[in-house]
Each structure stands twice: as structure tokens, then as C-alpha cells.
Design an enzyme around this catalytic site. Structure first.
Site, mmCIF file in Angstrom:
data_model
loop_
_atom_site.group_PDB
_atom_site.id
_atom_site.type_symbol
_atom_site.label_atom_id
_atom_site.label_comp_id
_atom_site.label_asym_id
_atom_site.label_seq_id
_atom_site.Cartn_x
_atom_site.Cartn_y
_atom_site.Cartn_z
ATOM 1 N N SER A 16 2.632 -13.750 51.241
ATOM 2 C CA SER A 16 2.413 -14.760 52.275
ATOM 3 C C SER A 16 1.033 -15.402 52.183
ATOM 4 O O SER A 16 0.771 -16.422 52.829
ATOM 5 C CB SER A 16 2.593 -14.145 53.673
ATOM 6 O OG SER A 16 1.583 -13.166 53.920
ATOM 7 N N VAL A 67 4.951 -2.126 52.522
ATOM 8 C CA VAL A 67 5.203 -1.467 51.243
ATOM 9 C C VAL A 67 4.426 -0.156 51.080
ATOM 10 O O VAL A 67 4.373 0.404 49.984
ATOM 11 C CB VAL A 67 4.911 -2.411 50.060
ATOM 12 C CG1 VAL A 67 5.902 -3.550 50.035
ATOM 13 C CG2 VAL A 67 3.480 -2.924 50.107
ATOM 14 N N ASN A 93 1.992 -6.853 44.073
ATOM 15 C CA ASN A 93 0.735 -7.535 44.375
ATOM 16 C C ASN A 93 0.067 -7.033 45.646
ATOM 17 O O ASN A 93 -1.153 -7.067 45.750
ATOM 18 C CB ASN A 93 0.989 -9.042 44.496
ATOM 19 C CG ASN A 93 -0.159 -9.768 45.141
ATOM 20 O OD1 ASN A 93 -1.203 -10.005 44.535
ATOM 21 N ND2 ASN A 93 0.018 -10.116 46.426
ATOM 22 N N TYR A 158 -10.520 2.109 46.345
ATOM 23 C CA TYR A 158 -9.827 0.974 45.725
ATOM 24 C C TYR A 158 -9.802 1.131 44.199
ATOM 25 O O TYR A 158 -8.767 0.930 43.554
ATOM 26 C CB TYR A 158 -10.545 -0.311 46.114
ATOM 27 C CG TYR A 158 -9.854 -1.591 45.710
ATOM 28 C CD1 TYR A 158 -8.746 -2.053 46.406
ATOM 29 C CD2 TYR A 158 -10.344 -2.349 44.644
ATOM 30 C CE1 TYR A 158 -8.127 -3.247 46.045
ATOM 31 C CE2 TYR A 158 -9.719 -3.537 44.277
ATOM 32 C CZ TYR A 158 -8.617 -3.982 44.981
ATOM 33 O OH TYR A 158 -8.001 -5.158 44.621
ATOM 34 N N ALA A 160 -10.042 3.919 42.482
ATOM 35 C CA ALA A 160 -9.179 5.042 42.121
ATOM 36 C C ALA A 160 -7.713 4.629 42.127
ATOM 37 O O ALA A 160 -6.946 4.973 41.218
ATOM 38 C CB ALA A 160 -9.404 6.206 43.085
ATOM 39 N N LYS A 162 -6.467 1.544 41.832
ATOM 40 C CA LYS A 162 -6.196 0.564 40.784
ATOM 41 C C LYS A 162 -6.247 1.189 39.389
ATOM 42 O O LYS A 162 -5.497 0.782 38.492
ATOM 43 C CB LYS A 162 -7.185 -0.595 40.885
ATOM 44 C CG LYS A 162 -7.031 -1.441 42.160
ATOM 45 C CD LYS A 162 -5.653 -2.082 42.242
ATOM 46 C CE LYS A 162 -5.561 -3.061 43.402
ATOM 47 N NZ LYS A 162 -4.236 -3.725 43.480
#
Length: 254
Positions: A16, A67, A93, A158, A160, A162
Site C-alpha cells: 500500500s 504477515v 516486501n 533489523y 539480523a 535481513k
């Protein structure tokens, strides 16, 4: 097979706004895809993306789902299959940040980021793979980050998540050959709502002299999703404007 039946179906999470929105619009406006716009909270923003895709002559629907929650992930997949009969492309995403220095990072800041940015991706991917494996085809594209490759102070959670997503991408690519392609895109700093708190002017130090635009990420996604990515799997494509091309000598000079 008529033209409508030959169109592929692409599910984009967190579509969105930001990068996800641009990916949905870019794929949708080619006329080659039916688009599923997943969103968390802003139905108005999601519907605007759907309307823009429809105005170009393509089909699109919006489906709300968190999600990071297993039940909602299964609902998302079920509704997607019910609407379009299949899923050919999954773009993972959706993501969140909860930045803090590692010494101050709370348990919830760790768990919230890991649950959305990594664990949720695994659950959704495995649910979609049930359908992709039966049709013996599919493309999975994970949006990770250069932070997952190089690290960044204040983003241990973040980074870790990714980094784990990068490893997961490579493992699934091996496990799913030869029918399903699994790749990841690792953007640097991109001009979105999520990065609005950063000083993008500092990105003039990149080799290309600017921060990325969501369109830069979307065009790479389009290539991987299409025939251009048919011979590509297990790859991590960094889109960072050359930010990490500085050599040790150049770094010392600056």
C-alpha cells in the site's frame, strides 16, 4: 488459452506504500500480471494502488493481512488463490523497523522485527510454495537490505532479520531447483516514509550521488519476475548506488 488466463499472478506484501506500492504498480501496469495488493492497516491507500492498476487495464485486488500472524497469512493465501486461482510471483516486501542501540534494545523491539521481517516471510513463503510446487513453477523475490549484508549501528534487530532472510533465500534456491527461482534484492537507503527520519542528503556520498527511488527497486523486481530472471536463482542483488564500493584507502581519505 486466452490472454487473460495466460497472465501471471503476483502477490506483493506491504504494497500500500513505499517500495511495495511501486512494485505493485510497476508489475501491474505491464499488463502481464494480475496483482494482489497486501496491506496491514490503510485500506484507502491499498485501494488507491488497486484503482491505479485497474486504470491501466490490468486486474488487481487488495487483501488485508498481518504477515506476522500465521492465521492471517493463511487467510491471505487462501483469498489470493480463491480470487485468481494461482500465485506465480511472491514478493516478500513487508517490513518494520524498531531502531535502538543494541545495549538499549528491548525484547519487544527484537521480537517484533524478527516476527515480521523474517518469521512471517518463512510462513508465507512455505504456504505459497504448496501451490507453486504443484504447478512446478514460480518466482520468489525477497526484499532484504544492505544492512543485512554489511550491518548498521542501531539496527541489530533489523540487520539480523535481513541477514537471516539472505541465508534463507540461498537455501530455498538450492532446495527448489530447477522449477522455482528464489532471489533477493538488498536496497540501500530508499526515499520512502520509513526512511524519512534519515538525512538523505548524506547519500550524496554514494558513487551515484543520490538515494534510491522506489522505482529503482521495482524495475529490478520486474526483471527478476519476468523472463529476464529465468536463469537467475539464489542471488542477492544490492541496489545501493555504490555506497559500499569505497576501498579502505578511500575510506581513510574521507
Amino acid at each position: 488459452m486466452n490472454q487473460n488466463q495466460s497472465k501471471k499472478v503476483a502477490l506483493i506484501t506491504g504494497a500500500s506504500r513505499g517500495i511495495g506500492r511501486e512494485i505493485a504498480l510497476t508489475l501491474g501496469k505491464t499488463g502481464d500480471y494480475k496483482i494482489i495488493v497486501n496491506y496491514l492497516s490503510s485500506v484507502e491507500s491499498a485501494n488507491k494502488v488497486v484503482d491505479e492498476i485497474k486504470s491501466s487495464g490490468s486486474e488487481a485486488i487488495a487483501i488485508q493481512a498481518n504477515v506476522s500472524e500465521k492465521d492471517e497469512i493463511q487467510k491471505l493465501v487462501n483469498e489470493s488463490i480463491s480470487a485468481f486461482g494461482k500465485i506465480d510471483v511472491l514478493v516478500n516486501n513487508a517490513g518494520i523497523t524498531r531502531d535502538n542501540l543494541l545495549i538499549r534494545m528491548t525484547e519487544s523491539e527484537w521480537t517484533d522485527v524478527l516476527k515480521t521481517n523474517f518469521e512471517g516471510v518463512i510462513v508465507l513463503t512455505e504456504a505459497v510454495l504448496t501451490h507453486m510446487t504443484s504447478q512446478k513453477s514460480g518466482k520468489i523475490i525477497n526484499i532484504t537490505s544492505t544492512v543485512g549484508v554489511h550491518g548498521n549501528a542501531g539496527q541489530a534487530n533489523y540487520a539480523a532479520a535481513k541477514s537471516a532472510l539472505i541465508s534463507y533465500t540461498k537455501i530455498k534456491a538450492r532446495e527448489l531447483m530447477p522449477f522455482i527461482r528464489v532471489n533477493a534484492i538488498a536496497p540501500g537507503l530508499v526515499k520512502t516514509d520509513m526512511t524519512s527520519k534519515f538525512d538523505l542528503g548524506k547519500l550524496s556520498e554514494t558513487k551515484l550521488g543520490r538515494a534510491a527511488d522506489p522505482k529503482d527497486i521495482a524495475e529490478c523486481t520486474l526483471w527478476l519476475a519476468g523472463s529476464g530472471g529465468d536463469y537467475v536463482t539464489g542471488q542477492i542483488i544490492e541496489i545501493d548506488g555504490g555506497l559500499f564500493l569505497w576501498s579502505d584507502v578511500e575510506a581513510l581519505a574521507h
